[in-house]
Design a protein around this motif. Structure first.
Motif, mmCIF file in Angstrom:
data_model
loop_
_atom_site.group_PDB
_atom_site.id
_atom_site.type_symbol
_atom_site.label_atom_id
_atom_site.label_comp_id
_atom_site.label_asym_id
_atom_site.label_seq_id
_atom_site.Cartn_x
_atom_site.Cartn_y
_atom_site.Cartn_z
ATOM 1 N N ALA A 89 0.996 -1.152 -0.145
ATOM 2 C CA ALA A 89 0.062 0.054 0.120
ATOM 3 C C ALA A 89 0.931 1.102 -0.103
ATOM 4 C CB ALA A 89 -1.049 -0.103 1.316
ATOM 5 N N ALA A 90 0.265 2.382 -0.526
ATOM 6 C CA ALA A 90 1.037 3.528 -0.729
ATOM 7 C C ALA A 90 -0.044 4.718 -0.546
ATOM 8 C CB ALA A 90 1.656 3.878 -1.977
ATOM 9 N N TYR A 91 0.717 5.929 0.164
ATOM 10 C CA TYR A 91 -0.033 6.891 0.527
ATOM 11 C C TYR A 91 0.105 8.075 -0.479
ATOM 12 C CZ TYR A 91 -1.582 11.049 3.343
ATOM 13 O OH TYR A 91 -2.108 12.014 3.464
ATOM 14 N N VAL A 92 -0.787 8.567 -1.119
ATOM 15 C CA VAL A 92 -0.524 9.852 -2.118
ATOM 16 C C VAL A 92 -0.270 10.847 -1.490
ATOM 17 C CG1 VAL A 92 -1.866 10.945 -4.046
ATOM 18 C CG2 VAL A 92 -2.220 8.507 -3.684
ATOM 19 N N VAL A 93 0.814 11.780 -1.880
ATOM 20 C CA VAL A 93 1.371 12.804 -1.235
ATOM 21 C C VAL A 93 1.046 14.210 -2.279
ATOM 22 C CG1 VAL A 93 3.451 14.181 -0.442
ATOM 23 C CG2 VAL A 93 3.458 11.511 -0.231
ATOM 24 N N THR A 94 1.104 13.845 -3.364
ATOM 25 C CA THR A 94 0.720 14.803 -4.430
ATOM 26 C C THR A 94 -0.252 14.191 -5.265
ATOM 27 O OG1 THR A 94 2.454 14.695 -5.966
ATOM 28 C CG2 THR A 94 2.870 16.171 -4.196
ATOM 29 N N GLU A 95 -1.246 14.886 -5.978
ATOM 30 C CA GLU A 95 -2.193 14.250 -6.888
ATOM 31 C C GLU A 95 -1.476 13.279 -7.905
ATOM 32 O OE1 GLU A 95 -5.814 16.439 -9.006
ATOM 33 O OE2 GLU A 95 -4.171 16.575 -10.169
ATOM 34 N N VAL A 96 -1.830 12.097 -8.240
ATOM 35 C CA VAL A 96 -1.398 11.022 -9.153
ATOM 36 C C VAL A 96 -2.099 11.124 -10.331
ATOM 37 C CG1 VAL A 96 -0.670 8.683 -9.374
ATOM 38 C CG2 VAL A 96 -0.518 9.848 -7.229
ATOM 39 N N THR A 97 -1.723 11.310 -11.615
ATOM 40 C CA THR A 97 -2.280 11.265 -12.740
ATOM 41 C C THR A 97 -1.619 10.409 -13.775
ATOM 42 O OG1 THR A 97 -0.808 12.806 -13.834
ATOM 43 C CG2 THR A 97 -2.954 13.776 -12.909
ATOM 44 N N GLY A 98 -1.922 10.098 -14.727
ATOM 45 C CA GLY A 98 -1.249 9.307 -15.934
ATOM 46 C C GLY A 98 -0.083 9.745 -16.397
ATOM 47 N N ARG A 99 0.290 10.824 -15.678
ATOM 48 C CA ARG A 99 1.888 11.366 -15.976
ATOM 49 C C ARG A 99 2.555 11.532 -15.037
ATOM 50 N NH1 ARG A 99 1.284 15.568 -20.898
ATOM 51 N NH2 ARG A 99 3.651 14.836 -20.583
ATOM 52 N N ASP A 116 -4.005 3.216 -14.671
ATOM 53 C CA ASP A 116 -4.987 3.621 -15.515
ATOM 54 C C ASP A 116 -4.600 5.155 -15.761
ATOM 55 O OD1 ASP A 116 -7.139 4.056 -17.046
ATOM 56 O OD2 ASP A 116 -8.721 3.424 -15.625
ATOM 57 N N GLU A 117 -4.403 5.355 -17.077
ATOM 58 C CA GLU A 117 -4.024 6.738 -17.457
ATOM 59 C C GLU A 117 -5.066 7.839 -17.561
ATOM 60 O OE1 GLU A 117 -1.698 6.954 -21.136
ATOM 61 O OE2 GLU A 117 -0.128 5.501 -20.422
ATOM 62 N N THR A 118 -6.325 7.335 -17.462
ATOM 63 C CA THR A 118 -7.467 7.974 -17.301
ATOM 64 C C THR A 118 -7.716 8.700 -15.877
ATOM 65 O OG1 THR A 118 -8.942 6.451 -17.455
ATOM 66 C CG2 THR A 118 -8.139 7.247 -19.352
ATOM 67 N N LEU A 119 -7.396 7.705 -15.014
ATOM 68 C CA LEU A 119 -7.406 8.236 -13.566
ATOM 69 C C LEU A 119 -6.750 9.380 -12.982
ATOM 70 C CD1 LEU A 119 -7.887 4.617 -11.850
ATOM 71 C CD2 LEU A 119 -9.640 6.233 -12.269
ATOM 72 N N VAL A 120 -7.281 10.129 -11.988
ATOM 73 C CA VAL A 120 -6.719 11.083 -11.161
ATOM 74 C C VAL A 120 -6.933 10.772 -9.872
ATOM 75 C CG1 VAL A 120 -6.534 13.533 -10.477
ATOM 76 C CG2 VAL A 120 -7.184 12.818 -12.850
ATOM 77 N N ILE A 121 -5.891 10.546 -9.013
ATOM 78 C CA ILE A 121 -5.963 9.906 -7.502
ATOM 79 C C ILE A 121 -5.453 11.222 -6.754
ATOM 80 C CG2 ILE A 121 -4.885 8.401 -5.818
ATOM 81 C CD1 ILE A 121 -4.271 6.724 -8.503
ATOM 82 N N PRO A 122 -6.722 11.799 -5.777
ATOM 83 C CA PRO A 122 -6.103 12.769 -5.117
ATOM 84 C C PRO A 122 -5.138 12.652 -4.004
ATOM 85 C CG PRO A 122 -8.254 11.745 -4.532
ATOM 86 C CD PRO A 122 -7.754 11.083 -5.541
ATOM 87 N N PRO A 123 -4.674 13.647 -3.567
ATOM 88 C CA PRO A 123 -3.698 13.590 -2.265
ATOM 89 C C PRO A 123 -4.409 12.882 -1.138
ATOM 90 C CG PRO A 123 -3.620 15.558 -3.252
ATOM 91 C CD PRO A 123 -4.647 15.242 -3.906
ATOM 92 N N GLY A 124 -3.923 12.009 -0.356
ATOM 93 C CA GLY A 124 -4.350 11.350 0.765
ATOM 94 C C GLY A 124 -5.123 10.144 0.857
ATOM 95 N N ALA A 125 -5.237 9.712 -0.598
ATOM 96 C CA ALA A 125 -5.981 8.399 -0.924
ATOM 97 C C ALA A 125 -4.697 7.187 -0.765
ATOM 98 C CB ALA A 125 -6.314 8.676 -2.380
ATOM 99 N N THR A 126 -5.151 6.183 -0.406
ATOM 100 C CA THR A 126 -4.569 5.024 -0.350
ATOM 101 C C THR A 126 -4.469 4.329 -1.698
ATOM 102 O OG1 THR A 126 -4.842 4.658 1.901
ATOM 103 C CG2 THR A 126 -3.991 2.895 1.312
ATOM 104 N N VAL A 127 -3.362 3.716 -2.311
ATOM 105 C CA VAL A 127 -3.361 3.015 -3.373
ATOM 106 C C VAL A 127 -2.476 1.801 -3.159
ATOM 107 C CG1 VAL A 127 -3.529 5.160 -4.822
ATOM 108 C CG2 VAL A 127 -1.163 4.559 -4.194
ATOM 109 N N ASP A 128 -2.498 1.088 -4.356
ATOM 110 C CA ASP A 128 -1.933 -0.206 -4.281
ATOM 111 C C ASP A 128 -0.583 -0.170 -5.439
ATOM 112 O OD1 ASP A 128 -3.063 -1.999 -2.190
ATOM 113 O OD2 ASP A 128 -4.849 -2.120 -3.641
ATOM 114 N N VAL A 129 0.663 -0.523 -5.173
ATOM 115 C CA VAL A 129 1.570 -0.401 -6.166
ATOM 116 C C VAL A 129 1.564 -1.780 -6.639
ATOM 117 C CG1 VAL A 129 4.047 -0.381 -6.269
ATOM 118 C CG2 VAL A 129 3.095 0.805 -4.421
#
Length: 143
Positions: A89-99, A116-129
């Motif tokens: 698991a990872a914690y989003v520090v700054t907005e993650v986009t496809g770029r 997924d290059e179309t997704l925008v993940i906001p800061p504070g979200a939990t993501v899987d590597v």
């Protein structure tokens, strides 16, 4: 020269050769020569010494060597380096986009992109590597 000394010499040469080759075959033949040296020291005749060597060598190469090789070449169970980060698991520090983007994985900050290059993940979200590409983590939001 006593026959048991000859067998002992042959055993020594084979075992030393095994140390350098790690084939497990020469070690088995060395063990057979060692057992034959013991049989020769016990007074067994030369033809029976060759029978002992042949039988022990055949048994060890056919039955013991495959077991030894299975233990010697086991697949790696532990993952190291960046491979160990995949699935964490990872914690989003700054907005993650496809770029671009930044995530924190186990206390370290990594550059990241959305898998997924179309997704925008906001800061504070939990993501899987999902993957590590160079020094960039490819991530996907947890559901």
């Amino acid at each position: 020269m006593d026959p048991w000394l000859i067998w002992l010499f042959v055993a020594s040469v084979l075992i030393v050769a095994e140390i350098f080759t790690l084939t497990a075959a020469l070690g088995m033949l060395g063990a057979a020569a060692l057992i034959t040296a013991a049989a020769a020291a016990a007074g067994l005749s030369e033809p029976l010494q060759f029978v002992v060597f042949t039988v022990v060598a055949t048994v060890t190469v056919l039955f013991v060597r495959p077991v030894a090789l299975r233990h010697l070449f086991q697949p790696q169970t532990e993952r190291f380096g960046v491979d160990a980060l995949v699935g964490r698991a990872a914690y989003v520090v700054t907005e993650v986009t496809g770029r671009e983007g930044r995530v924190r994985i186990g206390g370290e900050e990594w550059s990241a992109r959305s898998y997924d290059e179309t997704l925008v993940i906001p800061p504070g979200a939990t993501v899987d590597v999902l993957e590590i590409s160079g020094s960039t983590a490819l991530v996907h939001p947890r559901e």
